[in-house]
Design a protein around this motif. Sequence first.
Motif, short mmCIF file in Angstrom:
data_model
loop_
_atom_site.label_atom_id
_atom_site.label_comp_id
_atom_site.label_asym_id
_atom_site.label_seq_id
_atom_site.Cartn_x
_atom_site.Cartn_y
_atom_site.Cartn_z
N SER A 330 55.01 55.22 31.30
CA SER A 330 54.75 56.40 32.14
C SER A 330 53.73 56.13 33.25
N LYS A 331 53.22 54.89 33.30
CA LYS A 331 52.24 54.46 34.30
C LYS A 331 50.90 55.18 34.18
N GLN A 332 50.60 55.63 32.99
CA GLN A 332 49.33 56.31 32.73
C GLN A 332 48.16 55.35 32.90
N ARG A 333 47.18 55.73 33.73
CA ARG A 333 45.96 54.97 34.02
C ARG A 333 46.22 53.59 34.61
N MET A 334 47.38 53.35 35.18
CA MET A 334 47.69 52.04 35.76
C MET A 334 46.87 51.79 37.03
N THR A 335 46.46 52.86 37.72
CA THR A 335 45.70 52.69 38.96
C THR A 335 44.31 52.11 38.71
N LYS A 336 43.85 52.17 37.45
CA LYS A 336 42.53 51.64 37.12
C LYS A 336 42.55 50.13 36.84
N LEU A 337 43.76 49.57 36.71
CA LEU A 337 43.86 48.19 36.26
C LEU A 337 43.38 47.17 37.29
N PHE A 338 43.87 47.26 38.54
CA PHE A 338 43.52 46.25 39.53
C PHE A 338 42.04 46.28 39.92
N PRO A 339 41.41 47.46 40.06
CA PRO A 339 39.94 47.44 40.27
C PRO A 339 39.21 46.76 39.13
N LEU A 340 39.71 46.92 37.91
CA LEU A 340 39.09 46.27 36.75
C LEU A 340 39.29 44.76 36.80
N ILE A 341 40.49 44.33 37.21
CA ILE A 341 40.76 42.90 37.38
C ILE A 341 39.84 42.30 38.44
N ASP A 342 39.70 42.99 39.57
CA ASP A 342 38.82 42.51 40.64
C ASP A 342 37.38 42.38 40.16
N GLU A 343 36.95 43.35 39.35
CA GLU A 343 35.58 43.33 38.83
C GLU A 343 35.37 42.12 37.91
#
Length: 435
Positions: A330-343
């Motif tokens: 359902s793509k729930q909270r997927m938008t938080k993934l790449f900022p976390l990867i960058d961090e």
Amino acid sequence: MSKPIIAIVGRPNVGKSTLFNKMAKKRLAVIEDTPGITRDRLYGEALWNDRSFLVVDTGGFQHEPDEDIGIQVNKQVLLAVQEADIILLLLDAESGLLTHDMELIDMLRKYGKRVYYAVNKIDGPKKEKALYDFYSLGVDLFPLSALNGNGYEELMDSIVSSLPEGGDVETPYPRIAIVGRPNVGKSTLVNSLLGKERMIVSPVPGTTRDAVDSICSYYRKKYIIIDTAGIRRKGRMAETVERYSFLRTLRNIENSDVVLIVLDASEGIVELDQKIAGLVFNAKKGVVILLNKWDIVDKDILSVKDVEEQVYQKLWFMRYAPVLTISAQSKQRMTKLFPLIDEVISEGSKRIETHALNEFLINALATQELPLYKGKKVKIYYITQIKTNPPGFVIFTNYKEGIKEQYIRFLEGKLRKIFAFKGVPVELYVRQRKK
């Protein structure tokens, strides 16, 4: 400027993966005598005559496949053809020109792209009589042995001469490896990140048997996403293909910048999850733990805080890893993934100045003194950072044997409290200062 793409296509078991590995100069594709081993698209970087390009290995194209997997393999082949600049059609000299070859050739002609016709398994002049069967195609043929290299240089010289502009070497993108046991949703996660059906997704565990690369963009920043084969228990890796897939997964962990460990939130953490996390820990890679299928978890029974604590209890050696609950479906909270990867990437490359480290050391030593070693006082003179990715530090002392593992862990905890190093392991080395 993007690199040109060459897609290798053909029937099952004509030698596509062998040729792909030769072009990429690495053992990237799983090679086995069993037809149908490669089922997804696999990307590799290649270089010939100072021209760089991407080469794509595809699954064997089948005419009117009986199974759903075969239908999806054909779909992936066609997607590879659509995005490629040049098509390399591999034919089999041993089996001759078959009806299925003709059907594939007719299909490729509809795309209007440059097609190179290579006849494989011709390992010497005596085998060239096998070409007669293919002359009826009325095209230029390239006799080839992908295994021993016969005819390979002629083929590559011709292909590279017709490459479009854009083969300059680019800045490498961050490599993100996705690992986990079978059927936890790794391929669904990749498809959600890319916004298209890039991976073959099936409810049958073990659908992905090879690691597959995809280029993903997020706010104009690009990443290489690597979906790996699900790691099984040792007793279930008896088949040659399973062993190759496992070794390939290990290599992708080693070559990654960040590893996403995918867990099934609906099933909880099992022993195999712990072993997979241990592989990532031993590789000293940045990590994010993803609890997938969060949409089907009963929130009245299990809260985010509860599940995080369960993760850290089972994966006690990886308490530095951030935990994110998601639903790839359902793509729930997927938008938080790449900022976390960058961090995590940023934390892994972080450097701390020596004066700041020694200020930290003074405060840490004041909090907990070192015990005596053989009746003598143990001193730590200073600490300095010696590397990044992962961050590594050296502490200098008068008695190396006097600093036990327990005190090292104490210093690491204090170090993280001040400087964070979120998502990355920290290495502390002890050296005895020479008198």
